[in-house]
Scaffold this active site. Sequence first.
Site, PDB file in Angstrom:
ATOM      1  N   LYS A 127       0.820  -1.220   0.000  1.00 41.84           N
ATOM      2  CA  LYS A 127       0.000   0.000   0.000  1.00 41.84           C
ATOM      3  C   LYS A 127       0.853   1.269   0.000  1.00 41.84           C
ATOM      4  O   LYS A 127       0.512   2.253  -0.658  1.00 41.84           O
ATOM      5  CB  LYS A 127      -0.957  -0.011   1.198  1.00 41.84           C
ATOM      6  N   GLY A 183     -17.955   5.542  -6.462  1.00 40.03           N
ATOM      7  CA  GLY A 183     -17.246   6.797  -6.274  1.00 40.03           C
ATOM      8  C   GLY A 183     -16.715   6.961  -4.863  1.00 40.03           C
ATOM      9  O   GLY A 183     -16.139   6.031  -4.289  1.00 40.03           O
ATOM     10  N   ASP A 204      -9.187  -5.534 -12.731  1.00 41.70           N
ATOM     11  CA  ASP A 204      -8.395  -5.822 -11.521  1.00 41.70           C
ATOM     12  C   ASP A 204      -8.408  -4.571 -10.638  1.00 41.70           C
ATOM     13  O   ASP A 204      -7.850  -3.548 -11.014  1.00 41.70           O
ATOM     14  CB  ASP A 204      -6.958  -6.199 -11.931  1.00 41.70           C
ATOM     15  N   ASP A 207      -5.237   2.862  -3.553  1.00 39.64           N
ATOM     16  CA  ASP A 207      -3.925   3.514  -3.414  1.00 39.64           C
ATOM     17  C   ASP A 207      -3.718   4.546  -4.525  1.00 39.64           C
ATOM     18  O   ASP A 207      -3.147   5.627  -4.292  1.00 39.64           O
ATOM     19  CB  ASP A 207      -2.806   2.467  -3.475  1.00 39.64           C
ATOM     20  N   GLY A 265      -2.796  -5.692 -12.230  1.00 41.92           N
ATOM     21  CA  GLY A 265      -1.666  -5.419 -11.351  1.00 41.92           C
ATOM     22  C   GLY A 265      -1.899  -4.182 -10.498  1.00 41.92           C
ATOM     23  O   GLY A 265      -2.855  -3.426 -10.717  1.00 41.92           O
TER      24      GLY A 265
HETATM   25  O1  RIB Z   1      -3.788  -1.984  -1.735  1.00 50.35           O
HETATM   26  C1  RIB Z   1      -3.290  -3.013  -2.566  1.00 50.35           C
HETATM   27  C2  RIB Z   1      -2.062  -3.609  -1.963  1.00 50.35           C
HETATM   28  O2  RIB Z   1      -2.409  -4.245  -0.751  1.00 50.35           O
HETATM   29  C3  RIB Z   1      -1.404  -4.672  -2.790  1.00 50.35           C
HETATM   30  O3  RIB Z   1      -0.477  -4.165  -3.702  1.00 50.35           O
HETATM   31  C4  RIB Z   1      -0.783  -5.577  -1.747  1.00 50.35           C
HETATM   32  O4  RIB Z   1       0.602  -5.514  -1.689  1.00 50.35           O
HETATM   33  C5  RIB Z   1      -1.404  -5.160  -0.417  1.00 50.35           C
HETATM   34  O5  RIB Z   1      -0.511  -4.494   0.354  1.00 50.35           O
END
Ligand code: RIB
Length: 306
Positions: free
Chosen positions: A40, A217, A239, A245, A280
């Site tokens: 994250k 949203g 995905d 993040d 990804g």
């Molecule tokens: O928020 C997604 C992330 O959560 C992934 O990339 C994984 O590593 C986890 O930490």
Amino acid sequence: MTTIVVLGSTNMDLVAYVAHPPKRGETVTGRAFRTVPGGKGANQAVAAARAGGDVAVIGAVGSDPFGERLRHALEASGVDTDLLRTADGPSGTAHVVVDDDGGNAIVVVPGANGTVTALSPGDETLIAAADLLLLQLELPLSAVLDGAAAAHRHGVRTVLTPAPVQPLPPELLAVTDLLVPNEHEAAQLTGVADPLGAAQALLRQVPEVVITLGAAGCLHASRDCAPTVVPAPLVRAVDTTGAGDTFTGALAVALGEGRPVGEALRWASCAAALCVQREGASTSMPYRPEIDASFAPTHAPEDDTP
Ligand code: RIB
């Protein structure tokens, strides 16, 4: 340019793509497997750097081959890794199952992230010079507390993603300026299932909240203005890993640039919508020109008030 420090995790995501995730005791056959840099903290750093921020990360990778790859992935997106330590032992890993609807389930094994228990010399100086400090809960809580307190001491705005969700100590809430949970985390933190009710409960503890609502949203609420839902662009998700993040990294850049909050939220939603259309975590995050291009048709300049 917005200066952002991320105090957070780096993981190698070990991703299996399946039609549906296995139930307990079941074995299913996946259609693909990938190793993708994630975590994250690292994800938010990459998202913010690609969105146009000047970004540095504080955390740790392991001394294994994953560690080198994780560091290089951050650097390739323009993230400063001078204060990213290399700890003896394995890097953090995230064991991710992505289903055909783009949803995921994740088990995180902290590895090197678990060695970051406090700030090291130099960390506070870096934080003090930033516009914003981004934090999540994949590092030991002691380090998160240390970092948030340091930022608060220097008047640096703190943005906390409370994931993986856990009860938040009052001393952390006291130095959190903006809390960005998803709807499930908000419900777990407050015991209130309805996002609006959860936001109101959270506002008793922090001054500003953005609850992400996936395809619906996000909900913005602050002590200064009425709550507003900002819709997300309608897209087909393949995905959703790292979408939250991406949203937070882009939001931090936009807020740091002084853009009105409604505009910043819509711009960050465009970034997240681009992310979910590709596979990804860090690999799917958009660069600024792409975010701007997808934002432009949706944005009426007079429509800035949330
Ligand atoms: O928020 C997604 C992330 O959560 C992934 O990339 C994984 O590593 C986890 O930490």
